[in-house]
Design a protein around this motif. Structure first.
Motif, mmCIF file in Angstrom:
data_model
loop_
_atom_site.group_PDB
_atom_site.id
_atom_site.type_symbol
_atom_site.label_atom_id
_atom_site.label_comp_id
_atom_site.label_asym_id
_atom_site.label_seq_id
_atom_site.Cartn_x
_atom_site.Cartn_y
_atom_site.Cartn_z
ATOM 1 N N ILE A 214 -21.055 -17.308 23.790
ATOM 2 C CA ILE A 214 -20.390 -17.571 25.066
ATOM 3 C C ILE A 214 -19.955 -16.260 25.721
ATOM 4 O O ILE A 214 -19.266 -15.443 25.105
ATOM 5 N N MET A 217 -16.931 -18.533 31.414
ATOM 6 C CA MET A 217 -16.955 -19.900 31.941
ATOM 7 C C MET A 217 -16.279 -19.911 33.300
ATOM 8 O O MET A 217 -15.402 -19.077 33.571
ATOM 9 N N ILE A 225 -17.682 -27.706 34.277
ATOM 10 C CA ILE A 225 -17.503 -26.341 33.804
ATOM 11 C C ILE A 225 -18.882 -25.706 33.645
ATOM 12 O O ILE A 225 -19.765 -26.277 32.981
ATOM 13 N N VAL A 227 -20.948 -22.827 31.976
ATOM 14 C CA VAL A 227 -20.858 -21.919 30.836
ATOM 15 C C VAL A 227 -22.017 -20.926 30.899
ATOM 16 O O VAL A 227 -23.177 -21.312 31.038
ATOM 17 N N SER A 244 -15.017 -31.890 29.128
ATOM 18 C CA SER A 244 -14.407 -30.562 29.235
ATOM 19 C C SER A 244 -13.175 -30.422 28.338
ATOM 20 O O SER A 244 -12.918 -29.352 27.780
#
Length: 254
Positions: A214, A217, A225, A227, A244
């Motif tokens: 990750i 975001m 959301i 990402v 979420s």
């Protein structure tokens, strides 16, 4: 086999009905209920063989149903929240499916149900304790590597080197941090059960991502959301508003 669906989202209930009809054409859906009150009244009058149950209903948490009526059959919990897993298994849960669920998820739930049915057939006097022991047995250790085949060669990819798993053209793939792509024979649902749930998260029907991948975001349209990963994905990674909460809970759980 008689099945009851307890679900207050119309689209989710309809999707379940369609998948059940496809996967278990011999099954009969005897009722679809969208509240605790309606479910209690229905279960006082009927004894289904299997229940598909959402946890968040319009009038509260579905666990209240178990306090009002005796449920003797297995339950498949379908929900957008993962924090109720222990409560679900204590409430005769045979599987815990996170929304948005896929055909593979429901097929796997039926597989577990069939295994329990075989277990009962082999046991002359099955008891609830035996059922709970089978359902709540310790999870197997997370898979440490995946066997792949490419360019006429087999090799293993350590799970820690995998940025994400995804589906493309109905085939499951993995993508490594050094941007190598390999096909897999497992379904995404099977992979979700094999990898560490602390390290990997299924963001939608097409992707399972590694926490280490990750990058950032941001908020997106319709309370979704977006990402972004350190390794680019073929499509945008979007998490719907229903999922979420569990996603952010997963992010904080380290």
């Amino acid at each position: 086999m008689n099945i009851i669906i307890i679900e207050d989202e119309f689209r989710a209930a309809k999707s379940l009905q369609n998948l059940i009809a496809e996967l278990k054409p011999e099954a009969k859906i005897t009722g679809v209920y969208d509240s605790i009150e309606m479910s209690i009244e229905a279960l006082k009058e009927s004894k289904p063989d299997l229940i598909f149950m959402d946890i968040h209903l319009s009038d509260g948490l579905s666990f209240e149903i178990f306090k009002q009526v005796e449920i003797t059959c297995p339950v498949v919990f379908c929900t957008a929240f993962d924090q109720y897993m222990l409560d679900a298994f204590k409430s005769k849960g045979v599987d815990y499916v996170l929304k948005p669920f896929s055909r593979d998820d429901i097929a796997e739930a039926f597989r577990k149900f069939d295994e329990l049915k075989k277990f009962f057939q082999k046991t002359e006097l099955p008891e609830l304790e035996a059922l709970l022991q089978k359902i709540a047995q310790p999870q197997a250790a997370a898979k440490s590597s995946f066997l792949v085949f490419k360019n006429q060669k087999y090799t293993t990819i350590p799970t820690e080197n995998i940025a994400y798993f995804f589906i493309h053209n109905e085939i499951t793939h993995l993508m490594t941090f050094d941007k190598q792509q390999f096909q897999l024979t497992q379904t995404l649902g099977q992979i979700a059960e094999q990898v560490s749930q602390k390290q990997f998260f299924r963001v939608n029907r097409q992707y399972i991502i590694n926490f280490s991948a990750i990058k950032e975001m941001e908020h997106y349209f319709q309370r979704k959301i977006l990402v972004k990963l350190t390794v680019e994905t073929p499509e945008q990674l979007l998490i719907n508003k229903e999922k979420s909460h569990s996603f952010f809970t997963w992010l904080e759980d380290r």
